[in-house]
Design a protein around this motif. Structure first.
Motif, PDB file in Angstrom:
ATOM      1  N   PRO A   1      23.008 -39.509 -21.831  1.00  0.00           N
ATOM      2  CA  PRO A   1      24.450 -39.296 -21.660  1.00  0.00           C
ATOM      3  C   PRO A   1      24.810 -37.839 -21.369  1.00  0.00           C
ATOM      4  N   SER A   2      25.970 -37.673 -20.752  1.00  0.00           N
ATOM      5  CA  SER A   2      26.479 -36.332 -20.457  1.00  0.00           C
ATOM      6  C   SER A   2      27.293 -35.758 -21.612  1.00  0.00           C
ATOM      7  N   CYS A   3      27.801 -36.637 -22.499  1.00  0.00           N
ATOM      8  CA  CYS A   3      28.669 -36.192 -23.581  1.00  0.00           C
ATOM      9  C   CYS A   3      28.730 -37.288 -24.645  1.00  0.00           C
ATOM     10  N   PRO A   4      29.290 -36.998 -25.812  1.00  0.00           N
ATOM     11  CA  PRO A   4      29.336 -38.002 -26.879  1.00  0.00           C
ATOM     12  C   PRO A   4      30.486 -38.990 -26.792  1.00  0.00           C
ATOM     13  N   ALA A   5      31.286 -38.957 -25.732  1.00  0.00           N
ATOM     14  CA  ALA A   5      32.462 -39.821 -25.645  1.00  0.00           C
ATOM     15  C   ALA A   5      32.080 -41.302 -25.664  1.00  0.00           C
ATOM     16  N   THR A   6      32.769 -42.057 -26.509  1.00  0.00           N
ATOM     17  CA  THR A   6      32.661 -43.512 -26.522  1.00  0.00           C
ATOM     18  C   THR A   6      34.069 -44.073 -26.626  1.00  0.00           C
ATOM     19  N   ASN A   7      34.191 -45.367 -26.477  1.00  0.00           N
ATOM     20  CA  ASN A   7      35.516 -45.971 -26.514  1.00  0.00           C
ATOM     21  C   ASN A   7      35.483 -47.182 -27.425  1.00  0.00           C
ATOM     22  N   ALA A   8      36.497 -48.025 -27.288  1.00  0.00           N
ATOM     23  CA  ALA A   8      36.542 -49.244 -28.083  1.00  0.00           C
ATOM     24  C   ALA A   8      35.368 -50.146 -27.719  1.00  0.00           C
ATOM     25  N   ALA A   9      34.983 -51.018 -28.623  1.00  0.00           N
ATOM     26  CA  ALA A   9      33.904 -51.958 -28.359  1.00  0.00           C
ATOM     27  C   ALA A   9      34.203 -52.725 -27.067  1.00  0.00           C
ATOM     28  N   PRO A  10      33.217 -52.967 -26.223  1.00  0.00           N
ATOM     29  CA  PRO A  10      31.785 -52.830 -26.505  1.00  0.00           C
ATOM     30  C   PRO A  10      31.181 -51.485 -26.065  1.00  0.00           C
ATOM     31  N   ASN A  11      31.995 -50.525 -25.660  1.00  0.00           N
ATOM     32  CA  ASN A  11      31.455 -49.286 -25.095  1.00  0.00           C
ATOM     33  C   ASN A  11      31.196 -48.245 -26.174  1.00  0.00           C
ATOM     34  N   LYS A  12      30.260 -48.524 -27.042  1.00  0.00           N
ATOM     35  CA  LYS A  12      30.013 -47.629 -28.159  1.00  0.00           C
ATOM     36  C   LYS A  12      28.514 -47.402 -28.390  1.00  0.00           C
ATOM     37  N   THR A  13      27.708 -47.626 -27.371  1.00  0.00           N
ATOM     38  CA  THR A  13      26.263 -47.510 -27.530  1.00  0.00           C
ATOM     39  C   THR A  13      25.702 -46.480 -26.560  1.00  0.00           C
ATOM     40  N   PRO A  14      25.650 -45.208 -26.951  1.00  0.00           N
ATOM     41  CA  PRO A  14      25.087 -44.193 -26.057  1.00  0.00           C
ATOM     42  C   PRO A  14      23.611 -44.481 -25.776  1.00  0.00           C
TER      43      PRO A  14
ATOM     44  N   GLY B   1      23.633 -38.360 -30.469  1.00  0.00           N
ATOM     45  CA  GLY B   1      23.084 -37.028 -30.273  1.00  0.00           C
ATOM     46  C   GLY B   1      22.227 -36.867 -29.038  1.00  0.00           C
ATOM     47  N   SER B   2      21.992 -37.954 -28.304  1.00  0.00           N
ATOM     48  CA  SER B   2      21.132 -37.864 -27.119  1.00  0.00           C
ATOM     49  C   SER B   2      21.755 -37.017 -26.013  1.00  0.00           C
ATOM     50  N   TYR B   3      23.090 -36.885 -26.032  1.00  0.00           N
ATOM     51  CA  TYR B   3      23.779 -36.074 -25.020  1.00  0.00           C
ATOM     52  C   TYR B   3      23.400 -34.595 -25.094  1.00  0.00           C
ATOM     53  N   LEU B   4      22.886 -34.141 -26.250  1.00  0.00           N
ATOM     54  CA  LEU B   4      22.569 -32.727 -26.418  1.00  0.00           C
ATOM     55  C   LEU B   4      21.538 -32.244 -25.407  1.00  0.00           C
ATOM     56  N   ALA B   5      20.747 -33.158 -24.876  1.00  0.00           N
ATOM     57  CA  ALA B   5      19.750 -32.781 -23.867  1.00  0.00           C
ATOM     58  C   ALA B   5      20.397 -32.257 -22.593  1.00  0.00           C
ATOM     59  N   ASN B   6      21.674 -32.618 -22.369  1.00  0.00           N
ATOM     60  CA  ASN B   6      22.331 -32.236 -21.115  1.00  0.00           C
ATOM     61  C   ASN B   6      23.403 -31.166 -21.263  1.00  0.00           C
ATOM     62  N   THR B   7      23.637 -30.677 -22.471  1.00  0.00           N
ATOM     63  CA  THR B   7      24.755 -29.756 -22.666  1.00  0.00           C
ATOM     64  C   THR B   7      24.540 -28.404 -21.985  1.00  0.00           C
ATOM     65  N   THR B   8      23.292 -27.964 -21.828  1.00  0.00           N
ATOM     66  CA  THR B   8      23.055 -26.708 -21.113  1.00  0.00           C
ATOM     67  C   THR B   8      23.563 -26.795 -19.683  1.00  0.00           C
ATOM     68  N   VAL B   9      23.366 -27.951 -19.060  1.00  0.00           N
ATOM     69  CA  VAL B   9      23.832 -28.149 -17.684  1.00  0.00           C
ATOM     70  C   VAL B   9      25.333 -28.366 -17.649  1.00  0.00           C
ATOM     71  N   THR B  10      25.838 -29.275 -18.475  1.00  0.00           N
ATOM     72  CA  THR B  10      27.247 -29.653 -18.374  1.00  0.00           C
ATOM     73  C   THR B  10      28.198 -28.581 -18.913  1.00  0.00           C
ATOM     74  N   SER B  11      27.658 -27.579 -19.603  1.00  0.00           N
ATOM     75  CA  SER B  11      28.493 -26.456 -20.026  1.00  0.00           C
ATOM     76  C   SER B  11      28.420 -25.298 -19.028  1.00  0.00           C
ATOM     77  N   SER B  12      27.658 -25.478 -17.966  1.00  0.00           N
ATOM     78  CA  SER B  12      27.511 -24.426 -16.954  1.00  0.00           C
ATOM     79  C   SER B  12      28.710 -24.409 -16.013  1.00  0.00           C
ATOM     80  N   VAL B  13      29.174 -23.209 -15.710  1.00  0.00           N
ATOM     81  CA  VAL B  13      30.269 -23.051 -14.757  1.00  0.00           C
ATOM     82  C   VAL B  13      29.693 -23.082 -13.348  1.00  0.00           C
ATOM     83  N   VAL B  14      30.144 -24.012 -12.538  1.00  0.00           N
ATOM     84  CA  VAL B  14      29.672 -24.154 -11.163  1.00  0.00           C
ATOM     85  C   VAL B  14      30.792 -23.689 -10.234  1.00  0.00           C
ATOM     86  N   ALA B  15      30.547 -22.598  -9.531  1.00  0.00           N
ATOM     87  CA  ALA B  15      31.593 -21.989  -8.701  1.00  0.00           C
ATOM     88  C   ALA B  15      32.139 -22.960  -7.662  1.00  0.00           C
TER      89      ALA B  15
END
Length: 352
Positions: free
Chosen positions: A121-134, A139-153
């Protein structure tokens, strides 16, 4: 014989009155010059914004050449809804991968693309059931936070002042707005009225005629689906970062709620399926008209609004790769028409 000193010789220099006159003239010249300088700077910023859109438009087409379709707005997003009978069983999984993340290799951001784990995942966002299974678990989104927190000009309009980019958090509450160090962008994807609530698989994979290139999520659009013509169909729109709620997007890499889409409603109440009393808030730079955001003295846009800091309108990339400046005063029916892919509107190129 010494010469007698001259008397009454005038001394060189300015009188106080002359000095004040010179200062006044300089002030007037500066006052006349400043708007021209500001206009020149804005023209340069607007040109850079158009160049960003050209890069992204070309990237979308390169992605289409490689895969056979434009990228979906999001993949496995945290979208509310029920599991349809014809769904393969993955509606509950959450990845929140955005189209902007998918085209990173095509905008010369190969390093970021290589660092991004598209299986998580790109982030920890989930919603009402059934969309609650990352995918990958909590915590699996943490693998992508270095990229998704990067400012892209390439994803930022230089005319817009950034809001805490990257944000320490995109949270106003847990759930669909749950982001983590989310870097913002300034561009969104047209979806017609089929915003994030409409998952493409919930629609049976159909491409609604009055939808945009990026209607809903998960189901990509092919060029052959755009029967209204590529030159008459929008592909990428601008959107300023400050909205009526601090959590609202755009966010380029984290697919939390309101991060990616641009909503457009019809102004014709006869078209009951596409009409909304809040249609004016989906016009270029239209302020939010929803009751909960009234009064709105800063004329801020709603979550899915298209907007810019350029005077008089917004820059728009079209599906044929061209970029045009669309005025705020565009006819509402024309604006709705160029944001649909197959609704059959007859639109002249000189009407926008």
């Amino acid at each position: 014989m010494p010469t007698a000193p001259l008397r009454g010789r005038a001394r060189s220099g300015f009188t106080l009155i002359e000095l004040l006159v010179v200062i006044a003239i300089i002030a007037v010249l500066i006052a006349l010059l400043l708007p021209a300088v500001q206009a020149a700077r804005e023209a340069a910023r607007r040109a850079q914004c158009m160049n960003n859109l050209k890069q992204m438009g070309l990237a979308m087409h390169n992605y289409e050449s490689a895969t056979g379709a434009f990228p979906p707005a999001k993949i496995y997003s945290a979208t509310a809804g029920t599991v349809p009978a014809n769904d393969p069983g993955n509606l509950g999984l959450v990845l929140n991968t955005t189209a902007f993340a998918l085209i990173l290799p095509y905008i010369e951001q190969g390093t970021l693309s290589n660092a991004y784990n598209y299986s998580l995942p790109s982030c920890p966002a989930t919603n009402a059931a059934p969309n609650k299974t990352p995918v990958g678990g909590a915590g699996s989104y943490l693998a992508n936070t270095t990229v998704t927190s990067s400012v892209v000009a390439a994803y930022l309009c230089p005319s817009d002042a950034p809001i805490a980019t990257p944000n320490p958090t995109a949270l106003t509450s847990t759930g669909p707005y749950d982001g983590f160090r989310s870097a913002r962008g300034n561009y969104v994807l047209p979806c017609g009225r089929y915003y994030e609530m409409y998952n493409g698989r919930q629609l049976g994979g159909a491409r609604p005629a009055d939808g945009g290139v990026f209607s809903g999520n998960d189901v990509p659009t092919r060029i052959s689906n755009v029967t209204d013509g590529l030159s008459n169909t929008t592909l990428i729109l601008e959107s300023v970062q400050e909205k009526t709620n601090v959590a609202y997007g755009p966010y380029w890499g984290q697919g939390l709620w309101t991060s990616t889409h641009s909503l457009i409603y019809d102004n014709n109440p006869a078209n009951t399926a596409s009409y909304s009393v809040n249609w004016s808030s989906t016009m270029p730079n239209g302020p939010a008209t929803i009751t909960q955001f009234s009064p709105n003295p800063k004329r801020l846009g709603y979550a899915w609004a298209s907007s810019s800091r350029h005077p008089g309108g917004i820059n728009v990339a079209f599906a044929d790769g061209s970029v045009k400046f669309i005025k705020n005063s565009i006819n509402p029916s024309t604006w709705f028409g160029i944001n649909t892919i197959a609704n059959g509107e007859v639109i002249s190129s000189d009407s926008f």
